[in-house]
Design a protein around this motif. Structure first.
Motif, PDB file in Angstrom:
ATOM      1  N   ALA A 273       0.825  -1.212   0.000  1.00 22.10           N
ATOM      2  CA  ALA A 273       0.000   0.000   0.000  1.00 22.10           C
ATOM      3  C   ALA A 273       0.859   1.262   0.000  1.00 22.10           C
ATOM      4  CB  ALA A 273      -0.928   0.005   1.218  1.00 22.10           C
ATOM      5  N   SER A 274       2.100   1.153   0.494  1.00 26.78           N
ATOM      6  CA  SER A 274       2.973   2.323   0.559  1.00 26.78           C
ATOM      7  C   SER A 274       4.430   1.878   0.461  1.00 26.78           C
ATOM      8  CB  SER A 274       2.765   3.077   1.878  1.00 26.78           C
ATOM      9  OG  SER A 274       3.247   2.305   2.969  1.00 26.78           O
ATOM     10  N   VAL A 275       5.275   2.830   0.133  1.00 26.79           N
ATOM     11  CA  VAL A 275       6.711   2.563   0.104  1.00 26.79           C
ATOM     12  C   VAL A 275       7.172   2.130   1.491  1.00 26.79           C
ATOM     13  CG1 VAL A 275       8.989   3.626  -0.193  1.00 26.79           C
ATOM     14  CG2 VAL A 275       7.175   4.143  -1.809  1.00 26.79           C
ATOM     15  N   GLU A 276       6.621   2.751   2.519  1.00 28.87           N
ATOM     16  CA  GLU A 276       7.006   2.421   3.891  1.00 28.87           C
ATOM     17  C   GLU A 276       6.724   0.950   4.212  1.00 28.87           C
ATOM     18  OE1 GLU A 276       5.160   5.141   3.029  1.00 28.87           O
ATOM     19  OE2 GLU A 276       6.815   6.567   3.264  1.00 28.87           O
ATOM     20  N   ASP A 277       5.601   0.414   3.690  1.00 27.44           N
ATOM     21  CA  ASP A 277       5.303  -1.011   3.881  1.00 27.44           C
ATOM     22  C   ASP A 277       6.421  -1.870   3.293  1.00 27.44           C
ATOM     23  OD1 ASP A 277       2.870  -0.442   5.066  1.00 27.44           O
ATOM     24  OD2 ASP A 277       1.687  -0.895   3.266  1.00 27.44           O
ATOM     25  N   GLY A 278       6.888  -1.495   2.114  1.00 28.00           N
ATOM     26  CA  GLY A 278       7.952  -2.246   1.467  1.00 28.00           C
ATOM     27  C   GLY A 278       9.263  -2.174   2.229  1.00 28.00           C
ATOM     28  N   ILE A 279       9.621  -0.972   2.679  1.00 25.71           N
ATOM     29  CA  ILE A 279      10.861  -0.807   3.445  1.00 25.71           C
ATOM     30  C   ILE A 279      10.793  -1.622   4.729  1.00 25.71           C
ATOM     31  CG2 ILE A 279      12.256   0.854   4.755  1.00 25.71           C
ATOM     32  CD1 ILE A 279      11.530   2.926   2.557  1.00 25.71           C
ATOM     33  N   GLU A 280       9.659  -1.576   5.418  1.00 22.79           N
ATOM     34  CA  GLU A 280       9.497  -2.350   6.655  1.00 22.79           C
ATOM     35  C   GLU A 280       9.602  -3.849   6.371  1.00 22.79           C
ATOM     36  OE1 GLU A 280       6.027  -3.352   9.877  1.00 22.79           O
ATOM     37  OE2 GLU A 280       6.054  -1.340   9.007  1.00 22.79           O
ATOM     38  N   ASP A 281       8.948  -4.300   5.309  1.00 21.52           N
ATOM     39  CA  ASP A 281       8.988  -5.716   4.952  1.00 21.52           C
ATOM     40  C   ASP A 281      10.413  -6.150   4.598  1.00 21.52           C
ATOM     41  OD1 ASP A 281       7.715  -8.232   4.516  1.00 21.52           O
ATOM     42  OD2 ASP A 281       7.721  -7.850   2.370  1.00 21.52           O
TER      43      ASP A 281
END
Length: 191
Positions: A59-67
């Protein structure tokens, strides 16, 4: 976060814990880092690309970075970079699944690079590395309807080994999984 390349993981199964840089004619593969989620966000937020994944699109770039930050042993992951512009166009991941030098692989490639042999080139480089480390078997699981992934695995010499019914509960429902395997003794680099 995964240990740095120079650090060990404490595993004793004989699998090298490093993610060495790899190179092919058109690609450079290096250890994936959390910020690789930024250039991969358009890919990993695309419902078409993520359709067969076990998770929904980001849903967001932040989701990807966290993952990407949570990704760690026993898995390691290589970012795929196109040598023409050094752009991150995907990744190949490998994780020891059980004792005995058996490793699972997974991969993702930006839709803009589909059909050009980039995934095959990157996955082949990682398989070469895994077998050079002394692993005896590499396997992958994919959705039975993911024909692109199945073609890629078959082109690399993987053999269909079976179907796990109702294996994954995903954002598109409960899905079967087909298992493909490749033994070191059967690998010849599949040029």
């Amino acid at each position: 976060m995964a240990p740095e390349e120079s650090e060990g993981t404490g595993r004793s199964a004989g699998v090298v814990s490093r993610t060495p840089d790899l190179e092919t004619d058109r690609l450079r593969l290096r250890k994936r880092v959390p910020d690789d989620a930024i250039p991969l966000f358009p890919t990993m937020s695309d419902p078409d690309v993520m359709h067969w994944w076990s998770r929904p699109p980001y849903a967001s770039v932040e989701d990807g970075i966290e993952d990407f930050s949570r990704f760690s042993d026993p898995w390691r992951s290589w970012a795929i970079l196109d040598k023409r512009d050094d752009a991150v166009i995907g990744f190949v991941a490998a994780g020891e699944k059980r004792q005995g030098k058996v490793v699972e692989i997974g991969y993702l490639l930006a839709k803009s690079h589909w059909g050009g042999g980039f995934a095959r080139e990157a996955v082949r480089a990682v398989i070469d590395q895994l077998f050079a480390e002394g692993n005896r078997r590499v396997f992958a699981d994919t959705d039975p309807e993911n024909t692109g992934s199945r073609r890629l695995l078959e082109s690399l010499g993987f053999q269909l080994e079976g179907t796990l019914r109702g294996e994954w509960e995903t954002h598109i429902g409960v899905r079967d999984s087909v298992i493909y395997g490749l033994l070191h003794k059967d690998w010849s680099g599949r040029a």
